[in-house]
Design an enzyme around this catalytic site. Structure first.
Site, mmCIF file in Angstrom:
data_model
loop_
_atom_site.group_PDB
_atom_site.id
_atom_site.type_symbol
_atom_site.label_atom_id
_atom_site.label_comp_id
_atom_site.label_asym_id
_atom_site.label_seq_id
_atom_site.Cartn_x
_atom_site.Cartn_y
_atom_site.Cartn_z
ATOM 1 C CE LYS A 1 5.912 72.165 -59.776
ATOM 2 N NZ LYS A 1 6.352 72.684 -61.463
ATOM 3 N N PRO B 1 10.417 81.701 -55.614
ATOM 4 C CG PRO B 1 11.433 81.942 -56.257
ATOM 5 C CD PRO B 1 11.193 81.028 -55.465
ATOM 6 N N GLY C 1 4.765 76.889 -56.574
ATOM 7 C CA GLY C 1 4.361 77.852 -54.822
ATOM 8 C C GLY C 1 3.115 77.637 -54.759
ATOM 9 C CG ASP D 1 1.958 71.738 -60.840
ATOM 10 O OD1 ASP D 1 1.696 71.192 -61.860
ATOM 11 O OD2 ASP D 1 2.475 73.101 -61.197
#
Length: 295
Positions: free
Chosen positions: A13, A96, A103, A138
Site C-alpha cells: 500500500k 522490504p 507488508g 493498518d
C-alpha cells in the site's frame, strides 16, 4: 496430506497523504490518510492441515515465530472461532521490512481472508477487520480491500476512488523504526483536521507529516527523496523508508529505473483501488465516496 491449497497475493500500500492530527492518552496518534494499493507485493501459499498446527516457512530473520503477524493472524482465528484445523504457510517475501508499504499488515490480512475461506469459517468482513485491528492499525484496510480515506488511528475507513497512475517506489537501503518516528519530539502532531471532500478535491496539498522527521534521522532517505524529486513529485509512504513518485506513464517509470543508484532498490507499480488480493478472491469494489487526482 494437505486437503486444500490456496495461493494469494499480499499487496503493498501507499499512503498518498498522511496528516497527524493529535495523540491519544494511550500513546496512539490520530491521523488522516489516503490508502491505495499497488499491483506488487508478497505472495502466500496456504495448505490446510487437520492437526491444528500453524506452520510458516521460511522464518524471517529477527522475527520469532510467535511474533510474526502471519502466525498471530492464524492464532487469532483459532481463538475467535474454536476452529481445530491447521495450516502450512509459505511466504514469498518481496516487500522490504520497515519500508512503510504495509507488508506485515498485508500478510496478516491475506492470512485472515485465506483461512476464513479454507477453514470454512464464513466470518463477515467487518469481523475479520476487527480481528485484524488487534494485530495492527493498518490491517483493516487490507481486509476490506479498497482504497480508502482513513481516520482515527487508521481504522475508520471510507472507500474512495483515487487516480491510478504508475509509480516508482524506491527503498534507499535503510530500515526505519516506526516507534522512533512516532516518539520523536519534533514530529508534527497538530495538523488541523480537514474534511475528506477537501482532501479529495485538492483543497490541500498532499503531504506526509512524518517525512521531515524521517529525513532528519535518516540522511539516506533525504538523499533519495531529493534525487527522485528531480523526475516527479515524491513523497514518503507511512513512516518510511520507502518513497514514491507519481508518474505520467509506464515509460517514464522505466526510464527512471535505469538511473537508480545501485545501492538502492526500486521498482515500478500501478496504483489499484481494488486490492489485488480481493481481485484474486473474486470480490468487487464497493461504491466509493469520490474520485481524486493528486494535487
Amino acid at each position: 496430506m494437505p486437503r486444500d491449497i490456496l495461493t494469494l497475493p499480499a499487496p503493498a500500500k501507499l499512503n498518498r497523504m498522511l496528516h497527524i492530527t493529535g495523540r491519544r492518552a494511550d500513546g496512539y496518534h490520530t491521523l488522516q490518510t489516503l490508502f491505495q494499493f499497488l499491483d506488487v507485493g508478497d505472495t502466500l501459499h496456504f495448505s490446510v492441515r487437520d492437526d491444528g498446527i500453524i506452520g510458516l516457512a521460511p522464518a524471517i530473520a529477527g522475527v520469532p515465530h510467535e511474533d510474526n503477524l502471519i502466525v498471530r493472524a492464524a492464532q487469532a482465528l483459532h481463538a475467535e472461532t474454536g476452529c481445530h484445523l491447521g495450516v502450512d504457510i509459505q511466504l514469498d517475501k518481496c516487500l522490504p521490512m520497515g519500508g512503510g508499504l504495509g507488508g506485515g499488515s498485508s500478510n496478516a490480512a491475506t492470512t485472515l481472508l485465506a483461512l476464513d475461506r479454507l477453514w470454512g469459517l464464513r466470518l463477515s468482513r467487518d469481523r475479520l477487520a476487527a480481528l485484524g485491528l488487534r494485530l495492527g492499525a493498518d490491517v483493516p484496510v487490507f481486509v476490506h480491500g479498497h482504497a480508502a480515506w482513513a481516520e482515527g488511528i487508521g481504522e475508520r475507513l471510507t472507500p474512495v476512488e483515487l487516480d491510478t497512475p504508475w509509480f516508482v517506489v524506491l527503498h534507499p537501503g535503510v530500515t526505519v523504526a516506526t516507534a522512533s518516528v512516532f516518539n520523536a519530539l519534533q514530529l508534527t502532531r497538530d495538523t488541523p483536521p480537514i474534511s475528506m471532500a477537501r482532501a479529495l478535491q485538492g483543497g490541500a496539498p498532499w503531504r506526509n507529516d512524518c517525512q521531515v522527521t524521517v529525513c532528519e534521522r535518516y540522511p539516506e532517505v533525504a538523499r533519495a527523496i531529493e534525487w527522485l524529486s528531480g523526475f516527479a513529485p515524491t513523497m514518503l509512504t507511512g513512516t518510511g523508508a520507502c518513497l514514491f513518485a507519481r508518474l505520467t506513464d509506464e515509460r517514464q517509470a522505466d526510464s527512471i529505473l535505469q538511473r537508480v543508484d545501485p545501492g538502492w532498490h526500486a521498482f515500478k507499480a500501478k496504483g489499484c483501488n481494488l486490492s489485488p488480493l480481493h481481485a484474486a478472491l473474486g470480490c468487487r469494489l464497493p461504491p466509493a465516496a469520490g474520485q481524486a487526482e493528486a494535487p
